[in-house]
Design a protein around this motif. Structure first.
Motif, PDB file in Angstrom:
ATOM      1  N   LYS A  99     -15.082  49.708 -25.520  1.00 33.10           N
ATOM      2  CA  LYS A  99     -14.804  50.828 -24.901  1.00 33.10           C
ATOM      3  C   LYS A  99     -12.975  51.001 -24.944  1.00 33.10           C
ATOM      4  O   LYS A  99     -12.492  52.102 -25.212  1.00 33.10           O
ATOM      5  CB  LYS A  99     -15.302  51.345 -23.200  1.00 33.10           C
ATOM      6  CG  LYS A  99     -16.650  51.825 -23.596  1.00 33.10           C
ATOM      7  CD  LYS A  99     -17.366  51.948 -22.406  1.00 33.10           C
ATOM      8  CE  LYS A  99     -18.520  52.273 -22.339  1.00 33.10           C
ATOM      9  NZ  LYS A  99     -19.707  53.319 -21.589  1.00 33.10           N
ATOM     10  N   LYS A 100     -12.513  50.056 -23.803  1.00 33.85           N
ATOM     11  CA  LYS A 100     -11.113  50.341 -23.665  1.00 33.85           C
ATOM     12  C   LYS A 100     -10.725  49.673 -25.127  1.00 33.85           C
ATOM     13  O   LYS A 100      -9.289  50.018 -25.780  1.00 33.85           O
ATOM     14  CB  LYS A 100     -10.713  48.593 -22.733  1.00 33.85           C
ATOM     15  CG  LYS A 100     -11.860  48.751 -21.546  1.00 33.85           C
ATOM     16  CD  LYS A 100     -10.336  50.077 -20.367  1.00 33.85           C
ATOM     17  CE  LYS A 100     -11.059  49.837 -19.136  1.00 33.85           C
ATOM     18  NZ  LYS A 100     -10.316  50.989 -18.351  1.00 33.85           N
ATOM     19  N   MET A 104      -7.654  52.128 -26.697  1.00 30.44           N
ATOM     20  CA  MET A 104      -6.650  52.219 -27.439  1.00 30.44           C
ATOM     21  C   MET A 104      -5.658  52.491 -29.250  1.00 30.44           C
ATOM     22  O   MET A 104      -4.590  52.578 -29.060  1.00 30.44           O
ATOM     23  CB  MET A 104      -6.191  50.902 -27.006  1.00 30.44           C
ATOM     24  CG  MET A 104      -6.207  50.386 -25.426  1.00 30.44           C
ATOM     25  SD  MET A 104      -4.698  51.697 -24.403  1.00 30.44           S
ATOM     26  CE  MET A 104      -5.460  52.955 -23.655  1.00 30.44           C
ATOM     27  N   ASN A 200       0.008  44.465 -15.805  1.00 28.52           N
ATOM     28  CA  ASN A 200      -0.813  45.098 -15.775  1.00 28.52           C
ATOM     29  C   ASN A 200      -1.565  45.028 -14.423  1.00 28.52           C
ATOM     30  O   ASN A 200      -1.775  45.572 -13.805  1.00 28.52           O
ATOM     31  CB  ASN A 200      -2.324  43.604 -15.767  1.00 28.52           C
ATOM     32  CG  ASN A 200      -2.666  42.948 -17.121  1.00 28.52           C
ATOM     33  OD1 ASN A 200      -2.922  44.356 -18.228  1.00 28.52           O
ATOM     34  ND2 ASN A 200      -3.373  42.442 -17.197  1.00 28.52           N
ATOM     35  N   ALA A 205      -4.171  47.517 -13.648  1.00 31.50           N
ATOM     36  CA  ALA A 205      -5.112  47.030 -14.587  1.00 31.50           C
ATOM     37  C   ALA A 205      -5.829  45.876 -14.626  1.00 31.50           C
ATOM     38  O   ALA A 205      -5.598  45.124 -13.878  1.00 31.50           O
ATOM     39  CB  ALA A 205      -4.752  47.364 -16.076  1.00 31.50           C
ATOM     40  N   ASP A 207      -7.994  43.136 -15.200  1.00 30.87           N
ATOM     41  CA  ASP A 207      -8.191  42.190 -16.399  1.00 30.87           C
ATOM     42  C   ASP A 207      -8.692  41.391 -16.453  1.00 30.87           C
ATOM     43  O   ASP A 207      -9.360  40.677 -17.230  1.00 30.87           O
ATOM     44  CB  ASP A 207      -6.262  40.987 -16.492  1.00 30.87           C
ATOM     45  CG  ASP A 207      -6.371  40.490 -17.946  1.00 30.87           C
ATOM     46  OD1 ASP A 207      -6.657  40.994 -19.119  1.00 30.87           O
ATOM     47  OD2 ASP A 207      -5.807  39.825 -18.344  1.00 30.87           O
ATOM     48  N   ALA A 350      -2.801  54.202 -21.037  1.00 32.20           N
ATOM     49  CA  ALA A 350      -3.137  52.809 -20.308  1.00 32.20           C
ATOM     50  C   ALA A 350      -3.058  52.820 -18.648  1.00 32.20           C
ATOM     51  O   ALA A 350      -3.657  52.278 -17.896  1.00 32.20           O
ATOM     52  CB  ALA A 350      -2.584  51.546 -20.631  1.00 32.20           C
ATOM     53  N   THR A 353      -6.549  55.129 -17.384  1.00 28.09           N
ATOM     54  CA  THR A 353      -7.144  54.934 -17.424  1.00 28.09           C
ATOM     55  C   THR A 353      -7.267  53.049 -16.863  1.00 28.09           C
ATOM     56  O   THR A 353      -8.649  52.526 -16.600  1.00 28.09           O
ATOM     57  CB  THR A 353      -7.459  54.552 -18.740  1.00 28.09           C
ATOM     58  OG1 THR A 353      -6.377  54.017 -19.679  1.00 28.09           O
ATOM     59  CG2 THR A 353      -7.848  55.711 -19.576  1.00 28.09           C
ATOM     60  N   LYS A 354      -5.589  52.805 -16.230  1.00 32.75           N
ATOM     61  CA  LYS A 354      -6.429  51.159 -16.228  1.00 32.75           C
ATOM     62  C   LYS A 354      -6.190  50.441 -16.975  1.00 32.75           C
ATOM     63  O   LYS A 354      -7.451  49.358 -16.374  1.00 32.75           O
ATOM     64  CB  LYS A 354      -6.806  50.720 -14.574  1.00 32.75           C
ATOM     65  CG  LYS A 354      -6.298  52.119 -13.194  1.00 32.75           C
ATOM     66  CD  LYS A 354      -7.481  52.082 -12.064  1.00 32.75           C
ATOM     67  CE  LYS A 354      -5.599  52.587 -11.286  1.00 32.75           C
ATOM     68  NZ  LYS A 354      -7.198  52.722  -9.870  1.00 32.75           N
ATOM     69  N   THR A 355      -6.232  50.519 -17.781  1.00 33.40           N
ATOM     70  CA  THR A 355      -6.729  49.669 -19.189  1.00 33.40           C
ATOM     71  C   THR A 355      -5.490  48.133 -19.407  1.00 33.40           C
ATOM     72  O   THR A 355      -4.645  48.574 -18.902  1.00 33.40           O
ATOM     73  CB  THR A 355      -6.364  50.466 -20.325  1.00 33.40           C
ATOM     74  OG1 THR A 355      -7.467  51.859 -20.349  1.00 33.40           O
ATOM     75  CG2 THR A 355      -7.235  49.418 -21.649  1.00 33.40           C
ATOM     76  N   PHE A 359      -5.081  45.083 -24.216  1.00 35.76           N
ATOM     77  CA  PHE A 359      -5.968  46.284 -25.036  1.00 35.76           C
ATOM     78  C   PHE A 359      -5.128  47.235 -25.681  1.00 35.76           C
ATOM     79  O   PHE A 359      -4.992  47.224 -26.688  1.00 35.76           O
ATOM     80  CB  PHE A 359      -6.890  46.669 -24.802  1.00 35.76           C
ATOM     81  CG  PHE A 359      -8.371  45.861 -24.479  1.00 35.76           C
ATOM     82  CD1 PHE A 359      -9.166  45.671 -24.631  1.00 35.76           C
ATOM     83  CD2 PHE A 359      -8.446  46.272 -23.065  1.00 35.76           C
ATOM     84  CE1 PHE A 359     -10.391  45.042 -24.866  1.00 35.76           C
ATOM     85  CE2 PHE A 359      -9.157  44.945 -22.159  1.00 35.76           C
ATOM     86  CZ  PHE A 359     -10.052  44.897 -23.144  1.00 35.76           C
TER      87      PHE A 359
END
Length: 416
Positions: A99-100, A104, A200, A205, A207, A350, A353-355, A359
């Motif tokens: 999904k992540k 991206m 991050n 995010a 990790d 990012a 969505t806190k990706t 990614f």
């Protein structure tokens, strides 16, 4: 015949230089010398493996365009490294990242599609000549090929060349722009990979998903690790290059057959031999991960793959010519605005969505760099993550032609 202009044209000598650079970087990165310690506090070793060959190419000591080393590394060492990396993959864990990673990648493709028209429009406001031109000399025609390269890769770029047919001069300028801006962006991502924790925190995010995969792979490696014998190394090379040979054999059959019988599939890059080499090598590597062959990881299959990958990094760096783009500085501005749009969109998504940055970086390079560069950036986070970059880049091949075509039409609409 092209006249050779670099100081060193013998590929054996060039290979020796590249390997010496890699040796120096790895030695100095482990050195206790205070100068090296300070240097590597700010500059990741992988970035120097990439930048130093580029510096030699830019100053005319060696020539990436004249050398066959990149072709050898990308066609032989890259498939072999992908096979050896994928031997220890836990596909169930990789699937959890879909999904992540997918988010991206898709956002990266969309940002490239819209970034071109935005860059053309902005530059046309104060310097219309830079993005103007008529007929085959229209700059937007050339920029459409750049969109193909940045969403998919070489085959998609070639497809846009056939569709919009820019002049040779315009296309040559785009090749220089592709190399300069694309490789500078790759260098920034490699540098940022060394600051993964700090980035991050900025993205807020978590990790943990990426960390879990790295730890599981490392735990598995430690559980089966032993000192390799010569026959173990031979087995590793046999598997890596044996599968690479099968991949080439299959590509030599499949790509021409599709070209002759279903040429319309060129829009999906299915007529590209390199596409099938990467697909076959990665697929067979994943299948072998379900067999006892995966135990080769215990005697160093991923370490051998890492060596191949670093040779590829050096040969990619050798393609970068820092000076070429300055022949047309206006186009440089177009490329920088375009890539800035790409970067800002990915950072914004990012952040929202806190990706994790991993990614973002791999999703970006899967678009901009394709299968040859995406595993390099993924491998900068951990060598075992390199195949994730390839899997995403393959999707770039599939959507690249469509996305570039849309972007080309949009650039035509906003061109002066």
């Amino acid at each position: 015949m092209v006249e050779k202009t670099s100081l060193i044209t013998n590929d054996a000598v060039v290979l020796g230089i590249l390997m010496s650079i890699l040796g120096f970087v790895f030695w100095s990165s482990q050195s206790k010398n205070i100068i090296f310690k300070k240097l590597y506090t700010f500059v990741p070793p992988i970035l120097l493996c990439y930048f130093l060959p580029g510096l030699l190419n830019s100053t005319g000591v060696i020539s990436g365009s004249e050398s066959a080393l990149y072709t050898v590394a990308s066609r032989y060492l890259l498939p072999a490294s992908l096979v050896l990396f994928t031997l220890s993959l836990d596909l169930r864990e990789i699937w959890k990242l879909r999904k992540k990673a997918g988010l991206m990648f898709i956002c990266g493709s969309i940002s490239i599609i819209i970034g071109g028209p935005i860059a053309v429009y902005l530059v046309s406001l104060f310097s219309p000549d830079v993005v103007g031109g008529e007929g085959q000399d229209a700059v937007w025609r050339g920029l459409s090929t750049l969109a193909g390269a940045w969403i998919g890769g070489g085959p998609n770029q070639a497809a846009m060349f056939e569709v919009f047919k820019p002049s040779a001069d315009v296309f040559s300028a785009m090749v220089a722009l592709d190399v300069f801006v694309g490789y500078v962006w790759m260098a920034l991502l490699l540098f940022a990979a060394g600051k993964n924790t700090e980035i991050n925190k900025f993205l807020k995010a978590e990790d943990q998903s990426v960390t879990d995969i790295k730890e599981k792979i490392e735990t598995y490696q430690l559980s089966i690790m032993k000192i390799p014998k010569m026959e173990d190394l031979i087995k590793i090379l046999a598997v890596g290059f044996g599968i690479t040979g099968i991949a080439h054999f299959g590509a030599d059959i499949i790509a021409p057959w599709i070209t002759n019988n279903a040429p319309q599939l060129s829009t999906l890059s299915l007529t590209s031999g390199f596409f099938w080499i990467i697909i076959i090598a990665t697929t067979l590597g994943m299948l072998l991960s379900f067999t006892k062959v995966r135990n080769l990881e215990g005697v160093g299959s991923s370490r051998v793959a890492s060596v191949f990958l670093y040779v590829l990094i050096a040969s990619i760096g050798m393609q970068m010519n820092i000076m070429a783009i300055f022949k047309n500085p206006g186009l440089l501005l177009v490329g920088l605005i375009w890539m800035s749009v790409h970067a800002l969109v990915l950072i914004l998504i990012a952040k929202l969505t806190k990706t994790p940055f991993f990614f973002l970086a791999v999703g970006s390079m899967a678009n901009v760099g394709g299968p040859a560069s995406a595993p390099v950036v993924a491998g900068a986070f951990h060598p075992s993550l390199a195949p994730i970059g390839v899997l995403l880049a393959v999707f770039g091949y599939v959507v690249g032609t469509y996305g570039a075509y849309i972007s080309g039409l949009m650039m035509q609409a906003v061109s002066p």
